[in-house]
Scaffold this active site. Structure first.
Site, PDB file in Angstrom:
ATOM      1  N   ASP A 130       0.833  -1.204   0.000  1.00  0.00           N
ATOM      2  CA  ASP A 130       0.000   0.000   0.000  1.00  0.00           C
ATOM      3  C   ASP A 130       0.869   1.255   0.000  1.00  0.00           C
ATOM      4  OD1 ASP A 130      -1.858   2.062   0.583  1.00  0.00           O
ATOM      5  OD2 ASP A 130      -3.134   0.690   1.698  1.00  0.00           O
ATOM      6  N   SER A 181      -5.259  -4.219   2.156  1.00  0.00           N
ATOM      7  CA  SER A 181      -4.387  -3.779   3.260  1.00  0.00           C
ATOM      8  C   SER A 181      -4.962  -4.183   4.613  1.00  0.00           C
ATOM      9  CB  SER A 181      -4.193  -2.267   3.230  1.00  0.00           C
ATOM     10  OG  SER A 181      -3.675  -1.897   1.996  1.00  0.00           O
ATOM     11  N   HIS A 241      -0.507   4.480   0.064  1.00  0.00           N
ATOM     12  CA  HIS A 241      -1.224   5.648   0.606  1.00  0.00           C
ATOM     13  C   HIS A 241      -0.585   6.091   1.927  1.00  0.00           C
ATOM     14  CE1 HIS A 241      -4.174   3.682  -2.043  1.00  0.00           C
ATOM     15  NE2 HIS A 241      -4.575   4.918  -2.300  1.00  0.00           N
TER      16      HIS A 241
HETATM   17 CO1  B1M Z   1      -5.828   5.472  -4.024  1.00  0.00          CO
HETATM   18  N1  B1M Z   1      -7.406   4.422  -3.590  1.00  0.00           N
HETATM   19  N2  B1M Z   1      -5.156   4.033  -5.139  1.00  0.00           N
HETATM   20  N3  B1M Z   1      -4.390   6.675  -4.431  1.00  0.00           N
HETATM   21  N4  B1M Z   1      -6.832   6.805  -3.146  1.00  0.00           N
HETATM   22  C1  B1M Z   1      -8.331   4.964  -2.606  1.00  0.00           C
HETATM   23  C2  B1M Z   1      -7.980   4.483  -1.198  1.00  0.00           C
HETATM   24  C3  B1M Z   1      -9.711   4.404  -3.127  1.00  0.00           C
HETATM   25  C4  B1M Z   1     -10.788   4.250  -2.041  1.00  0.00           C
HETATM   26  C5  B1M Z   1     -10.198   5.317  -4.270  1.00  0.00           C
HETATM   27  C6  B1M Z   1     -11.497   4.875  -4.886  1.00  0.00           C
HETATM   28  O1  B1M Z   1     -11.553   3.931  -5.613  1.00  0.00           O
HETATM   29  N5  B1M Z   1     -12.559   5.568  -4.598  1.00  0.00           N
HETATM   30  C7  B1M Z   1      -9.281   3.043  -3.765  1.00  0.00           C
HETATM   31  C8  B1M Z   1      -9.240   1.845  -2.806  1.00  0.00           C
HETATM   32  C9  B1M Z   1     -10.238   0.783  -3.152  1.00  0.00           C
HETATM   33  C10 B1M Z   1     -10.219  -0.260  -2.094  1.00  0.00           C
HETATM   34  O2  B1M Z   1      -9.374  -1.120  -2.035  1.00  0.00           O
HETATM   35  N6  B1M Z   1     -11.185  -0.146  -1.219  1.00  0.00           N
HETATM   36  C11 B1M Z   1      -7.887   3.384  -4.270  1.00  0.00           C
HETATM   37  C12 B1M Z   1      -7.201   2.681  -5.290  1.00  0.00           C
HETATM   38  C13 B1M Z   1      -8.002   1.596  -5.981  1.00  0.00           C
HETATM   39  C14 B1M Z   1      -5.872   2.962  -5.645  1.00  0.00           C
HETATM   40  C15 B1M Z   1      -5.003   2.226  -6.689  1.00  0.00           C
HETATM   41  C16 B1M Z   1      -5.129   0.695  -6.712  1.00  0.00           C
HETATM   42  C17 B1M Z   1      -5.333   2.874  -8.057  1.00  0.00           C
HETATM   43  C18 B1M Z   1      -4.630   2.269  -9.225  1.00  0.00           C
HETATM   44  O3  B1M Z   1      -3.429   2.240  -9.303  1.00  0.00           O
HETATM   45  N7  B1M Z   1      -5.435   1.797 -10.153  1.00  0.00           N
HETATM   46  C19 B1M Z   1      -3.596   2.665  -6.265  1.00  0.00           C
HETATM   47  C20 B1M Z   1      -3.045   1.757  -5.158  1.00  0.00           C
HETATM   48  C21 B1M Z   1      -1.573   1.681  -5.148  1.00  0.00           C
HETATM   49  C22 B1M Z   1      -1.090   0.881  -3.936  1.00  0.00           C
HETATM   50  O4  B1M Z   1      -1.297   1.307  -2.817  1.00  0.00           O
HETATM   51  N8  B1M Z   1      -0.471  -0.242  -4.196  1.00  0.00           N
HETATM   52  C23 B1M Z   1      -3.887   4.012  -5.671  1.00  0.00           C
HETATM   53  C24 B1M Z   1      -2.999   5.073  -5.687  1.00  0.00           C
HETATM   54  C25 B1M Z   1      -3.259   6.327  -5.174  1.00  0.00           C
HETATM   55  C26 B1M Z   1      -2.355   7.537  -5.339  1.00  0.00           C
HETATM   56  C27 B1M Z   1      -0.872   7.181  -5.321  1.00  0.00           C
HETATM   57  C28 B1M Z   1      -2.690   8.184  -6.671  1.00  0.00           C
HETATM   58  C29 B1M Z   1      -2.850   8.466  -4.177  1.00  0.00           C
HETATM   59  C30 B1M Z   1      -2.067   8.288  -2.863  1.00  0.00           C
HETATM   60  C31 B1M Z   1      -0.993   9.313  -2.654  1.00  0.00           C
HETATM   61  C32 B1M Z   1      -0.417   9.242  -1.265  1.00  0.00           C
HETATM   62  O5  B1M Z   1      -1.031   8.813  -0.308  1.00  0.00           O
HETATM   63  N9  B1M Z   1       0.827   9.677  -1.184  1.00  0.00           N
HETATM   64  C33 B1M Z   1      -4.260   7.941  -3.945  1.00  0.00           C
HETATM   65  C34 B1M Z   1      -5.272   8.657  -3.238  1.00  0.00           C
HETATM   66  C35 B1M Z   1      -4.923  10.085  -2.839  1.00  0.00           C
HETATM   67  C36 B1M Z   1      -6.513   8.084  -2.898  1.00  0.00           C
HETATM   68  C37 B1M Z   1      -7.755   8.755  -2.270  1.00  0.00           C
HETATM   69  C38 B1M Z   1      -8.418   9.569  -3.373  1.00  0.00           C
HETATM   70  C39 B1M Z   1      -7.524   9.642  -1.068  1.00  0.00           C
HETATM   71  C40 B1M Z   1      -6.757   8.974   0.069  1.00  0.00           C
HETATM   72  C41 B1M Z   1      -6.367  10.003   1.127  1.00  0.00           C
HETATM   73  O6  B1M Z   1      -5.225  10.433   1.178  1.00  0.00           O
HETATM   74  N10 B1M Z   1      -7.348  10.441   1.919  1.00  0.00           N
HETATM   75  C42 B1M Z   1      -8.601   7.492  -1.815  1.00  0.00           C
HETATM   76  C43 B1M Z   1     -10.099   7.741  -1.804  1.00  0.00           C
HETATM   77  C44 B1M Z   1     -10.606   8.019  -0.387  1.00  0.00           C
HETATM   78  O7  B1M Z   1     -10.052   7.550   0.586  1.00  0.00           O
HETATM   79  N11 B1M Z   1     -11.687   8.732  -0.323  1.00  0.00           N
HETATM   80  C45 B1M Z   1      -8.013   6.416  -2.629  1.00  0.00           C
HETATM   81  C46 B1M Z   1      -7.132  11.448   2.965  1.00  0.00           C
HETATM   82  C47 B1M Z   1      -6.502  10.788   4.205  1.00  0.00           C
HETATM   83  C48 B1M Z   1      -6.282  11.810   5.317  1.00  0.00           C
HETATM   84  O8  B1M Z   1      -7.436   9.812   4.646  1.00  0.00           O
HETATM   85  O9  B1M Z   1      -5.676   7.963   4.642  1.00  0.00           O
HETATM   86  O10 B1M Z   1      -8.148   7.446   5.027  1.00  0.00           O
HETATM   87  P1  B1M Z   1      -6.992   8.364   5.168  1.00  0.00           P
HETATM   88  O11 B1M Z   1      -6.739   8.619   6.730  1.00  0.00           O
HETATM   89  C49 B1M Z   1      -7.785   8.925   7.612  1.00  0.00           C
HETATM   90  C50 B1M Z   1      -8.339   7.691   8.347  1.00  0.00           C
HETATM   91  O12 B1M Z   1      -8.438   6.551   7.520  1.00  0.00           O
HETATM   92  C51 B1M Z   1      -7.439   7.543   9.526  1.00  0.00           C
HETATM   93  O13 B1M Z   1      -7.063   8.891   9.847  1.00  0.00           O
HETATM   94  C52 B1M Z   1      -7.175   9.747   8.710  1.00  0.00           C
HETATM   95  C53 B1M Z   1      -8.095  10.926   9.041  1.00  0.00           C
HETATM   96  O14 B1M Z   1      -7.679  11.605  10.178  1.00  0.00           O
HETATM   97  N12 B1M Z   1      -6.203   6.769   9.448  1.00  0.00           N
HETATM   98  C54 B1M Z   1      -5.582   6.344  10.599  1.00  0.00           C
HETATM   99  C55 B1M Z   1      -5.473   6.337   8.399  1.00  0.00           C
HETATM  100  N13 B1M Z   1      -4.413   5.646   8.832  1.00  0.00           N
HETATM  101  C56 B1M Z   1      -4.453   5.643  10.172  1.00  0.00           C
HETATM  102  C57 B1M Z   1      -3.591   5.057  11.099  1.00  0.00           C
HETATM  103  C58 B1M Z   1      -3.903   5.218  12.451  1.00  0.00           C
HETATM  104  C59 B1M Z   1      -5.027   5.928  12.853  1.00  0.00           C
HETATM  105  C60 B1M Z   1      -5.894   6.499  11.949  1.00  0.00           C
HETATM  106  O15 B1M Z   1      -3.142   4.714  13.427  1.00  0.00           O
HETATM  107  C61 B1M Z   1      -1.944   4.057  13.105  1.00  0.00           C
END
Ligand code: B1M
Length: 213
Positions: A98, A151, A100
């Site tokens: 992963d 993940s 992200h």
């Molecule tokens: Co990706 N991505 N992405 N992506 N991406 C998602 C996660 C996805 C939901 C988008 C979608 O389809 N709508 C989807 C996942 C589907 C699934 O499995 N359910 C997805 C996909 C499919 C993919 C790829 C497979 C796309 C592809 O290549 N075809 C690929 C995966 C590559 C890989 O990982 N092997 C990919 C790639 C990418 C980018 C590189 C382009 C980029 C990431 C850049 C980066 O992180 N440096 C990206 C992004 C930006 C997203 C979305 C749009 C936004 C994620 C984000 O940063 N959110 C995302 C859609 C979404 O989530 N709405 C998506 C903001 C961030 C603050 O939230 O990380 O959730 P988040 O953290 C939250 C909580 O979850 C929590 O606290 C935070 C809030 O305070 N939290 C924790 C997280 N970790 C924590 C740990 C803790 C405590 C809390 O304690 C240890």
């Protein structure tokens, strides 16, 4: 357009034009964390929605991620900080497979501004690397992040490997694809120490504080 709409718009458009001026304006009215959790994350949610509907390609999502990271880095110096690392040491990683890291880095920022020493191992961290780091760093808490459905399953594998290596340090897990139920039934059941699910970064801090007290 309101300030909130402009801030979300920078993330959605993946554009830094005018971003820092808008952040300055927002800082005059709101706390940095409210700006992140409000308009910036609303923008990221919209990016996720558009990506899901094939209206954005990965390269565009990456640009949005860069804007989000730049905004968070700009806001960080404005956050309240305890200025000490006395509460405990946390090892943080995005799990194997992963990439992200925005959420994980948010967790790092909040923990390190609230009294924790954080060792951030980065993305795609395999269990072997985590085990090696636990032995080297001797943390009080391990934090695992992961956004993909696979993940969540990888977290279960990771804690099983930690358990097999004799590690029982509390583990904090978080990420969009994860739920408390999955954590309790599929992850915690494979580990000897406590495994806690955090719904967001602030909840991660609350849980870390509970564990350290
Ligand atoms: Co990706 N991505 N992405 N992506 N991406 C998602 C996660 C996805 C939901 C988008 C979608 O389809 N709508 C989807 C996942 C589907 C699934 O499995 N359910 C997805 C996909 C499919 C993919 C790829 C497979 C796309 C592809 O290549 N075809 C690929 C995966 C590559 C890989 O990982 N092997 C990919 C790639 C990418 C980018 C590189 C382009 C980029 C990431 C850049 C980066 O992180 N440096 C990206 C992004 C930006 C997203 C979305 C749009 C936004 C994620 C984000 O940063 N959110 C995302 C859609 C979404 O989530 N709405 C998506 C903001 C961030 C603050 O939230 O990380 O959730 P988040 O953290 C939250 C909580 O979850 C929590 O606290 C935070 C809030 O305070 N939290 C924790 C997280 N970790 C924590 C740990 C803790 C405590 C809390 O304690 C240890």
């Amino acid at each position: 357009m309101t300030l909130e709409e402009r801030l979300a718009g920078h993330v959605i458009e993946g554009s830094k034009d005018g971003l820092f001026a808008d952040l300055d304006e927002a800082l005059a009215r709101h706390a940095p964390l409210d700006i992140i959790n409000g308009p910036l994350l609303a923008g990221m949610d919209e990016v996720g929605r558009l990506f899901n509907e094939n209206q954005l390609i990965v390269a565009e999502v990456l640009q949005s991620a860069e804007v989000m990271k730049a905004a968070v880095a700009y806001l960080e110096p404005h956050m309240d900080s305890t200025g000490s690392h006395a509460r405990g040491k946390v090892l943080l990683a995005t799990v194997k497979g992963d990439v992200h890291d925005i959420g994980k880095n948010l967790v790092e920022m909040i923990l390190s501004n609230n009294g924790y020493e954080v060792v951030n191992l980065g993305i795609k961290v395999p269990p072997e690397q985590l085990i090696e780091a636990v032995r080297k760093e001797k943390p009080d808490l391990i934090g695992l992040s992961g956004l993909l459905v696979k993940s969540a399953r990888q977290m279960a594998v990771t804690v099983q490997d930690l358990k097999d290596a004799g590690i029982e340090i509390p583990v904090l897990v978080g990420g969009a694809a994860l739920t408390r139920k999955f954590t309790d039934t599929q992850i915690a059941s494979r580990y000897n120490g406590p495994v806690l699910y955090a719904k967001d970064a602030m909840n991660g801090l609350e849980l870390a504080n509970q564990l350290m007290n």
